[in-house]
Design a protein around this motif. Structure first.
Motif, PDB file in Angstrom:
ATOM      1  N   GLY A   1       0.797  -1.208   0.000  1.00  0.00           N
ATOM      2  CA  GLY A   1       0.000   0.000   0.000  1.00  0.00           C
ATOM      3  C   GLY A   1       0.836   1.268   0.000  1.00  0.00           C
ATOM      4  N   VAL A   2       0.240   2.337  -0.545  1.00  0.00           N
ATOM      5  CA  VAL A   2       0.909   3.633  -0.602  1.00  0.00           C
ATOM      6  C   VAL A   2      -0.061   4.706  -0.108  1.00  0.00           C
ATOM      7  N   TYR A   3       0.430   5.548   0.788  1.00  0.00           N
ATOM      8  CA  TYR A   3      -0.327   6.695   1.289  1.00  0.00           C
ATOM      9  C   TYR A   3       0.313   7.941   0.696  1.00  0.00           C
ATOM     10  N   HIS A   4      -0.450   8.695  -0.071  1.00  0.00           N
ATOM     11  CA  HIS A   4       0.034   9.932  -0.691  1.00  0.00           C
ATOM     12  C   HIS A   4      -0.491  11.107   0.143  1.00  0.00           C
ATOM     13  N   ASP A   5       0.364  11.664   0.980  1.00  0.00           N
ATOM     14  CA  ASP A   5      -0.032  12.742   1.881  1.00  0.00           C
ATOM     15  C   ASP A   5       0.066  14.092   1.185  1.00  0.00           C
ATOM     16  N   VAL A   6      -0.931  14.937   1.412  1.00  0.00           N
ATOM     17  CA  VAL A   6      -0.982  16.245   0.771  1.00  0.00           C
ATOM     18  C   VAL A   6       0.190  17.134   1.202  1.00  0.00           C
ATOM     19  N   PHE A   7       0.738  16.926   2.393  1.00  0.00           N
ATOM     20  CA  PHE A   7       1.862  17.720   2.871  1.00  0.00           C
ATOM     21  C   PHE A   7       3.210  17.049   2.618  1.00  0.00           C
ATOM     22  N   TYR A   8       3.312  15.760   2.951  1.00  0.00           N
ATOM     23  CA  TYR A   8       4.606  15.084   3.020  1.00  0.00           C
ATOM     24  C   TYR A   8       4.942  14.183   1.837  1.00  0.00           C
ATOM     25  N   GLY A   9       4.015  13.946   0.949  1.00  0.00           N
ATOM     26  CA  GLY A   9       4.296  13.101  -0.200  1.00  0.00           C
ATOM     27  C   GLY A   9       3.911  11.647   0.033  1.00  0.00           C
ATOM     28  N   ALA A  10       4.564  10.743  -0.699  1.00  0.00           N
ATOM     29  CA  ALA A  10       4.186   9.317  -0.699  1.00  0.00           C
ATOM     30  C   ALA A  10       4.969   8.520   0.340  1.00  0.00           C
ATOM     31  N   PHE A  11       4.256   7.588   0.969  1.00  0.00           N
ATOM     32  CA  PHE A  11       4.840   6.639   1.915  1.00  0.00           C
ATOM     33  C   PHE A  11       4.401   5.252   1.463  1.00  0.00           C
ATOM     34  N   ALA A  12       5.357   4.419   1.059  1.00  0.00           N
ATOM     35  CA  ALA A  12       5.048   3.104   0.496  1.00  0.00           C
ATOM     36  C   ALA A  12       5.403   2.002   1.481  1.00  0.00           C
ATOM     37  N   GLY A  13       4.482   1.071   1.676  1.00  0.00           N
ATOM     38  CA  GLY A  13       4.690  -0.058   2.570  1.00  0.00           C
ATOM     39  C   GLY A  13       4.237   0.263   3.985  1.00  0.00           C
ATOM     40  N   ARG A  14       3.855  -0.778   4.702  1.00  0.00           N
ATOM     41  CA  ARG A  14       3.283  -0.592   6.038  1.00  0.00           C
ATOM     42  C   ARG A  14       4.243   0.070   7.024  1.00  0.00           C
ATOM     43  N   ASP A  15       5.525  -0.284   6.980  1.00  0.00           N
ATOM     44  CA  ASP A  15       6.468   0.319   7.932  1.00  0.00           C
ATOM     45  C   ASP A  15       6.562   1.828   7.734  1.00  0.00           C
ATOM     46  N   LYS A  16       6.633   2.266   6.496  1.00  0.00           N
ATOM     47  CA  LYS A  16       6.740   3.712   6.226  1.00  0.00           C
ATOM     48  C   LYS A  16       5.426   4.423   6.518  1.00  0.00           C
ATOM     49  N   ILE A  17       4.313   3.756   6.258  1.00  0.00           N
ATOM     50  CA  ILE A  17       3.009   4.352   6.565  1.00  0.00           C
ATOM     51  C   ILE A  17       2.853   4.511   8.078  1.00  0.00           C
ATOM     52  N   ALA A  18       3.261   3.507   8.846  1.00  0.00           N
ATOM     53  CA  ALA A  18       3.197   3.603  10.311  1.00  0.00           C
ATOM     54  C   ALA A  18       4.083   4.742  10.811  1.00  0.00           C
ATOM     55  N   ALA A  19       5.281   4.856  10.253  1.00  0.00           N
ATOM     56  CA  ALA A  19       6.205   5.928  10.658  1.00  0.00           C
ATOM     57  C   ALA A  19       5.643   7.303  10.299  1.00  0.00           C
ATOM     58  N   MET A  20       4.913   7.387   9.193  1.00  0.00           N
ATOM     59  CA  MET A  20       4.313   8.659   8.803  1.00  0.00           C
ATOM     60  C   MET A  20       3.408   9.165   9.923  1.00  0.00           C
ATOM     61  N   VAL A  21       2.563   8.288  10.448  1.00  0.00           N
ATOM     62  CA  VAL A  21       1.656   8.695  11.523  1.00  0.00           C
ATOM     63  C   VAL A  21       2.430   8.981  12.805  1.00  0.00           C
ATOM     64  N   ASP A  22       3.239   8.032  13.241  1.00  0.00           N
ATOM     65  CA  ASP A  22       3.910   8.147  14.542  1.00  0.00           C
ATOM     66  C   ASP A  22       4.978   9.232  14.584  1.00  0.00           C
ATOM     67  N   ASP A  23       5.688   9.414  13.479  1.00  0.00           N
ATOM     68  CA  ASP A  23       6.806  10.358  13.467  1.00  0.00           C
ATOM     69  C   ASP A  23       6.487  11.650  12.723  1.00  0.00           C
ATOM     70  N   TRP A  24       6.081  11.544  11.467  1.00  0.00           N
ATOM     71  CA  TRP A  24       5.881  12.734  10.646  1.00  0.00           C
ATOM     72  C   TRP A  24       4.707  13.576  11.136  1.00  0.00           C
ATOM     73  N   PHE A  25       3.537  12.957  11.322  1.00  0.00           N
ATOM     74  CA  PHE A  25       2.367  13.722  11.732  1.00  0.00           C
ATOM     75  C   PHE A  25       2.593  14.400  13.075  1.00  0.00           C
ATOM     76  N   TYR A  26       3.161  13.656  14.022  1.00  0.00           N
ATOM     77  CA  TYR A  26       3.298  14.169  15.386  1.00  0.00           C
ATOM     78  C   TYR A  26       4.577  14.967  15.601  1.00  0.00           C
ATOM     79  N   ARG A  27       5.353  15.142  14.580  1.00  0.00           N
ATOM     80  CA  ARG A  27       6.589  15.926  14.684  1.00  0.00           C
ATOM     81  C   ARG A  27       6.285  17.398  14.965  1.00  0.00           C
ATOM     82  N   THR A  28       5.235  17.937  14.353  1.00  0.00           N
ATOM     83  CA  THR A  28       4.924  19.358  14.500  1.00  0.00           C
ATOM     84  C   THR A  28       3.457  19.600  14.867  1.00  0.00           C
ATOM     85  N   ALA A  29       2.781  18.566  15.370  1.00  0.00           N
ATOM     86  CA  ALA A  29       1.361  18.718  15.684  1.00  0.00           C
ATOM     87  C   ALA A  29       0.943  17.732  16.771  1.00  0.00           C
TER      88      ALA A  29
END
Length: 155
Positions: free
Chosen positions: A30-58
């Motif tokens: 699976g691939v998550y294409h985020d409007v701010f951060y771009g594409a995250f491919a695979g479950r590990d990167k998608i999980a990191a997007m939520v845990d690290d990227w989203f919560y980095r500044t919010a």
């Protein structure tokens, strides 16, 4: 899992900073294409997007999906998304924007997630300088125009 249950699990996982639960809603490829951060491919990167990227500044996320429509392979839903910014210039401001989630599904899992969102009001809420907003919104517009799947929709 019903569409409503999947969308609630999707939103809850982000709100609870549970990247693993979020990623489990996606296929292995699976691939998550985020409007701010771009594409995250695979479950590990998608999980990191939520845990690290989203919560980095919010923090204090709230995500709600509205009026989902699906034919079993494509799912559309309007959404409202908000968070409290931890960026210094935002001074703890809450940002909110609306968008449309577009998901391709396979065997009850998300293969691709894309979104179209009006992010400019969120940047105003965060008290970003007009020059910074113009730069961010301009970059997003250029990226949208460059996406091959969007070319077939242009007149």
């Amino acid at each position: 899992m019903t569409t409503t249950a999947m969308l609630r699990a999707f939103c809850d996982a982000v709100e609870q900073r549970n990247g693993r639960a979020f990623a489990d809603l996606f296929t292995d490829d699976g691939v998550y294409h985020d409007v701010f951060y771009g594409a995250f491919a695979g479950r590990d990167k998608i999980a990191a997007m939520v845990d690290d990227w989203f919560y980095r500044t919010a923090m204090d996320f709230r995500w709600d999906m509205h009026d989902p429509v699906s034919n079993g392979t494509t799912l559309y839903a309007r959404y409202t998304f908000s968070y409290t910014s931890t960026l210094p210039e935002a001074n703890g401001s809450r940002a909110m924007f609306e968008g449309v989630a577009i998901m391709t599904l396979r065997d009850g899992k998300i293969v691709n997630y894309h979104e179209v969102a009006n992010t400019a009001p969120a940047f105003v809420d965060l008290k970003f300088a007009p020059e910074r907003i113009a730069k961010i919104v301009g970059k997003q517009g250029a990226e949208l125009k460059a996406r091959p799947e969007m070319k077939r929709h242009r007149a």
